[in-house]
Design a protein around this motif. Structure first.
Motif, short mmCIF file in Angstrom:
data_model
loop_
_atom_site.label_atom_id
_atom_site.label_comp_id
_atom_site.label_asym_id
_atom_site.label_seq_id
_atom_site.Cartn_x
_atom_site.Cartn_y
_atom_site.Cartn_z
N ALA A 18 58.77 19.95 19.42
CA ALA A 18 58.55 20.99 20.42
C ALA A 18 58.55 22.37 19.77
CB ALA A 18 59.62 20.92 21.50
N HIS A 19 59.42 22.58 18.79
CA HIS A 19 59.51 23.86 18.08
C HIS A 19 58.20 24.15 17.34
CE1 HIS A 19 61.65 27.07 15.91
NE2 HIS A 19 61.05 26.64 14.81
N THR A 48 62.71 15.32 18.26
CA THR A 48 61.99 15.71 19.47
C THR A 48 62.01 17.24 19.62
OG1 THR A 48 62.51 13.60 20.52
CG2 THR A 48 61.91 15.43 21.98
N LYS A 49 63.16 17.85 19.37
CA LYS A 49 63.25 19.30 19.44
C LYS A 49 62.40 19.95 18.34
CE LYS A 49 67.49 20.09 21.95
NZ LYS A 49 68.72 20.88 22.02
N GLU A 91 55.25 22.94 17.98
CA GLU A 91 54.18 23.19 18.95
C GLU A 91 54.30 24.60 19.54
OE1 GLU A 91 52.47 21.32 23.06
OE2 GLU A 91 53.26 19.94 21.55
#
Length: 168
Positions: free
Chosen positions: A29-30, A25-26, A32
Motif C-alpha cells: 500500500a505504501h 500488505t502495508k 502504491e
C-alpha cells in the motif's frame, strides 16, 4: 505446566507469518500511495552483503514450513523462490500459514525424543528436536522476520512493533 512441541512451534510460526503478511500488505500500500516502483522495496537490503526483502520473506516462510514439517515428521514442501511482487510474496506467506495450520497437533507428539536432520550447503546436521526448535528453527525464523521488518521500516513504511508481532 509444560507445553508441547506443537504449542511451542506452530502457533509461534503462525503468529510471525501473520505479522509478516501484515507488514508486506502495508508495504504494498505504501509503494502504491507513493507511486514507487515496487522493486524499490522488494529488492531493498540493509547492507550490500545481506539478502533483499523478497529473499528475507522467502527464507522466513521456509523456516516456518520446514521447521513445523520436520517436527511433525512430514515431508517439507518444496516451493520455488519465484515471487517477484508483493502479491506473490503475500500469497507465499498465506500458503505457509495454511500449511502450518493444517498440520495435525498429534503428529508433533513425542517430538521431544526425536532427531531432526537438516542439510545445508551439502552438510547434514542431526539435532534433538527440542534443540533444533530452540537453536535453529525459531532463531532463524525470527532473524529473517526481523530483517524484513527492518528493511521496510528503514525505507519509510509506517509499521511498528504491533505490526511485527502479528495477531496475538
Amino acid at each position: 505446566m509444560s507445553i508441547s512441541i506443537h504449542q511451542a512451534s506452530a502457533p509461534v510460526f503462525i503468529q510471525g507469518l501473520k505479522g509478516l503478511k501484515g507488514v508486506l500488505t502495508k508495504a504494498a500500500a505504501h509503494v502504491e500511495a507513493k507511486g514507487w516502483d515496487p522493486d524499490a522495496l522488494l529488492k531493498a537490503r540493509l547492507y550490500p552483503d545481506m539478502f533483499p526483502l523478497i529473499r528475507q520473506a522467502q527464507i522466513a516462510t521456509d523456516f516456518a514450513k520446514g521447521g513445523a514439517a520436520r517436527l511433525a515428521q512430514v515431508e517439507v514442501p518444496a516451493w520455488d523462490d519465484v515471487a517477484t511482487s508483493f502479491s506473490e510474496l503475500i500469497a507465499r506467506v498465506e500458503r505457509a500459514i495454511a500449511f502450518v495450520e493444517g498440520l495435525d497437533a498429534a503428529a508433533f507428539e513425542g517430538a521431544e525424543t526425536r532427531e531432526v536432520s537438516l542439510t545445508r550447503r551439502g552438510e547434514t546436521h542431526v539435532f534433538n528436536a527440542v534443540d533444533y526448535l530452540r537453536g535453529q528453527a525459531i532463531p532463524n525464523f525470527y532473524f529473517h522476520l526481523a530483517t524484513a521488518y527492518a528493511i521496510l521500516r528503514h525505507n519509510g513504511v509506517e509499521i511498528g512493533k504491533r505490526d511485527f508481532l502479528g495477531a496475538a
